[in-house]
Design a protein around this motif. Structure first.
Motif, PDB file in Angstrom:
ATOM      1  N   MET A  19       0.845  -1.176   0.000  1.00 35.98           N
ATOM      2  CA  MET A  19       0.000   0.000   0.000  1.00 35.98           C
ATOM      3  C   MET A  19       0.889   1.238   0.000  1.00 35.98           C
ATOM      4  O   MET A  19       1.804   1.346   0.814  1.00 35.98           O
ATOM      5  CB  MET A  19      -0.895  -0.026   1.230  1.00 35.98           C
ATOM      6  N   PRO A  20       0.665   2.198  -0.892  1.00 37.06           N
ATOM      7  CA  PRO A  20       1.514   3.376  -0.959  1.00 37.06           C
ATOM      8  C   PRO A  20       1.435   4.224   0.297  1.00 37.06           C
ATOM      9  O   PRO A  20       0.408   4.283   0.965  1.00 37.06           O
ATOM     10  CB  PRO A  20       0.970   4.162  -2.164  1.00 37.06           C
ATOM     11  N   SER A  21       2.538   4.882   0.616  1.00 36.67           N
ATOM     12  CA  SER A  21       2.567   5.809   1.735  1.00 36.67           C
ATOM     13  C   SER A  21       1.753   7.033   1.389  1.00 36.67           C
ATOM     14  O   SER A  21       1.490   7.322   0.233  1.00 36.67           O
ATOM     15  CB  SER A  21       4.009   6.249   2.015  1.00 36.67           C
ATOM     16  N   GLU A  22       1.368   7.778   2.432  1.00 33.65           N
ATOM     17  CA  GLU A  22       0.642   9.018   2.193  1.00 33.65           C
ATOM     18  C   GLU A  22       1.595  10.054   1.619  1.00 33.65           C
ATOM     19  O   GLU A  22       2.735  10.183   2.031  1.00 33.65           O
ATOM     20  CB  GLU A  22       0.037   9.516   3.501  1.00 33.65           C
ATOM     21  N   SER A  23       1.117  10.802   0.672  1.00 30.45           N
ATOM     22  CA  SER A  23       1.908  11.814  -0.006  1.00 30.45           C
ATOM     23  C   SER A  23       2.191  12.987   0.930  1.00 30.45           C
ATOM     24  O   SER A  23       1.369  13.339   1.768  1.00 30.45           O
ATOM     25  CB  SER A  23       1.119  12.293  -1.231  1.00 30.45           C
ATOM     26  N   VAL A  24       3.354  13.605   0.781  1.00 28.31           N
ATOM     27  CA  VAL A  24       3.672  14.817   1.539  1.00 28.31           C
ATOM     28  C   VAL A  24       2.970  15.994   0.873  1.00 28.31           C
ATOM     29  O   VAL A  24       2.622  15.951  -0.305  1.00 28.31           O
ATOM     30  CB  VAL A  24       5.197  15.070   1.613  1.00 28.31           C
ATOM     31  N   SER A  25       2.782  17.066   1.622  1.00 27.38           N
ATOM     32  CA  SER A  25       2.120  18.246   1.069  1.00 27.38           C
ATOM     33  C   SER A  25       3.055  18.969   0.100  1.00 27.38           C
ATOM     34  O   SER A  25       4.279  18.808   0.159  1.00 27.38           O
ATOM     35  CB  SER A  25       1.703  19.201   2.192  1.00 27.38           C
ATOM     36  N   ASP A  26       2.455  19.779  -0.759  1.00 21.73           N
ATOM     37  CA  ASP A  26       3.260  20.611  -1.660  1.00 21.73           C
ATOM     38  C   ASP A  26       4.215  21.478  -0.855  1.00 21.73           C
ATOM     39  O   ASP A  26       5.384  21.630  -1.213  1.00 21.73           O
ATOM     40  CB  ASP A  26       2.364  21.516  -2.519  1.00 21.73           C
ATOM     41  N   ALA A  27       3.723  22.066   0.240  1.00 25.93           N
ATOM     42  CA  ALA A  27       4.554  22.951   1.077  1.00 25.93           C
ATOM     43  C   ALA A  27       5.744  22.196   1.653  1.00 25.93           C
ATOM     44  O   ALA A  27       6.858  22.735   1.698  1.00 25.93           O
ATOM     45  CB  ALA A  27       3.707  23.567   2.184  1.00 25.93           C
ATOM     46  N   ASP A  28       5.528  20.955   2.092  1.00 27.00           N
ATOM     47  CA  ASP A  28       6.634  20.161   2.646  1.00 27.00           C
ATOM     48  C   ASP A  28       7.642  19.785   1.566  1.00 27.00           C
ATOM     49  O   ASP A  28       8.849  19.740   1.823  1.00 27.00           O
ATOM     50  CB  ASP A  28       6.109  18.908   3.334  1.00 27.00           C
ATOM     51  N   LEU A  29       7.162  19.525   0.362  1.00 30.92           N
ATOM     52  CA  LEU A  29       8.069  19.186  -0.733  1.00 30.92           C
ATOM     53  C   LEU A  29       8.912  20.405  -1.113  1.00 30.92           C
ATOM     54  O   LEU A  29      10.127  20.291  -1.296  1.00 30.92           O
ATOM     55  CB  LEU A  29       7.262  18.673  -1.926  1.00 30.92           C
TER      56      LEU A  29
END
Length: 137
Positions: free
Chosen positions: A1-11
């Motif tokens: 199961m894929p991990s939850e994506s990081v936010s645009d701000a965190d990226l």
């Protein structure tokens, strides 16, 4: 199961943070990139200049190399930031490198500075008609 994506701000924040490690004695133009893989892992890279300019490495290339080195070949998005917060986009060479590992729909976030939303592009918008493996047969 894929991990939850990081936010645009965190990226974007990860791309900004890695800029401090850039080696840029010639251009003095620091660039950081944060690349998210399809399973949610984030890899960062910064530019590394060399007196023989053609041997320099770009932040996006370094991030892709880190991801591939760790066994990732599916990319979902990348954030790019310069220390000038000028909305820098990946150069043509980096766009072609990204195209080796993802589809035209790869999301490219470009840092416009504090309080500004990043500019958003797809790789296909930035590099239409990329050279692909099937073309080399």
């Amino acid at each position: 199961m894929p991990s939850e994506s990081v936010s645009d701000a965190d990226l974007i924040a990860a791309a900004r943070k890695v800029q401090s490690r850039a080696h840029v004695p010639y251009s003095e133009y620091r660039v950081g990139a944060a690349l998210e893989t399809a399973d949610g892992e984030v890899f960062v890279g910064c530019n590394l200049e060399n007196a023989n300019y053609s041997n320099s490495l770009h932040a996006e290339e370094v991030a892709v190399a880190e991801a591939v080195k760790e066994g990732h070949s599916e990319l979902s998005r990348i954030a790019v930031s310069s220390d000038r917060r000028d909305g820098v986009t990946p150069c043509g060479m980096c766009r072609q490198t990204l195209a080796e590992f993802c589809d035209d729909d790869l999301l490219v976030l470009c840092d416009e500075g504090e309080g500004e939303a990043p500019s958003e592009y797809t790789l296909g918008e930035l590099l239409p008609n990329a050279i692909a493996e099937g073309m080399l047969e």
